[in-house]
Scaffold this active site. Structure first.
Site, PDB file in Angstrom:
ATOM      1  N   ILE A  83       0.851  -1.188   0.000  1.00 53.17           N
ATOM      2  CA  ILE A  83       0.000   0.000   0.000  1.00 53.17           C
ATOM      3  C   ILE A  83       0.886   1.237   0.000  1.00 53.17           C
ATOM      4  CG2 ILE A  83      -0.189   0.248   2.522  1.00 53.17           C
ATOM      5  CD1 ILE A  83      -3.214   0.843   2.076  1.00 53.17           C
ATOM      6  N   CYS A  84       0.361   2.323  -0.550  1.00 54.61           N
ATOM      7  CA  CYS A  84       1.021   3.629  -0.482  1.00 54.61           C
ATOM      8  C   CYS A  84      -0.089   4.659  -0.271  1.00 54.61           C
ATOM      9  CB  CYS A  84       1.852   3.908  -1.736  1.00 54.61           C
ATOM     10  SG  CYS A  84       0.882   4.078  -3.245  1.00 54.61           S
ATOM     11  N   GLN A  85       0.105   5.868  -0.751  1.00 54.02           N
ATOM     12  CA  GLN A  85      -0.922   6.887  -0.561  1.00 54.02           C
ATOM     13  C   GLN A  85      -2.050   6.760  -1.593  1.00 54.02           C
ATOM     14  OE1 GLN A  85      -1.182   8.858   2.047  1.00 54.02           O
ATOM     15  NE2 GLN A  85      -3.127   9.630   1.272  1.00 54.02           N
TER      16      GLN A  85
END
Length: 116
Positions: A83-85
């Site tokens: 996951i990231c932003q």
């Protein structure tokens, strides 16, 4: 000419967001039901500052730029969620993982911006 430039930019963005070959995707809604599964590992590839500001406790923070040098901290046999932003960095991370031999990689669509 302006429309061609717009089409190229949109095409580039779509291409960049496309998951790496063999990478599955999951929504943040579906992710909620998976977080307590100990047979899975969860990696947040945002910067340490972003991670400190808001995170999902089951995710370990390995920033994207450090991921290639920290692959030994991860288990290639486990299903790995990244996951990231927004989903762009995690898509790149998924590509790095698959090239390194991880066979079951899942990108979280929409990233933390979609997490409720």
């Amino acid at each position: 000419m302006e429309w061609i430039l717009i089409a190229v930019v949109v095409g580039f963005i779509v291409w960049r967001m496309k998951p790496a070959k063999g990478v599955k995707t999951v929504s943040t809604t579906d992710l909620k039901g998976l977080l307590n599964d100990k047979s899975k590992q969860f990696v947040d590839v945002r910067t340490p500052g972003e991670y400190r500001g808001r995170n999902i406790s089951q995710f370990q923070n390995i920033p994207l730029d450090q991921l290639p040098s920290k692959l030994d901290k991860l288990d290639k046999t486990k299903e790995t969620y990244v996951i990231c932003q927004s989903g762009m960095r995690s898509s790149r991370a998924a590509g790095i993982l698959t090239k390194a031999g991880f066979t079951n990689v899942v990108n979280v669509r929409g990233g933390m911006s979609q997490w409720q």
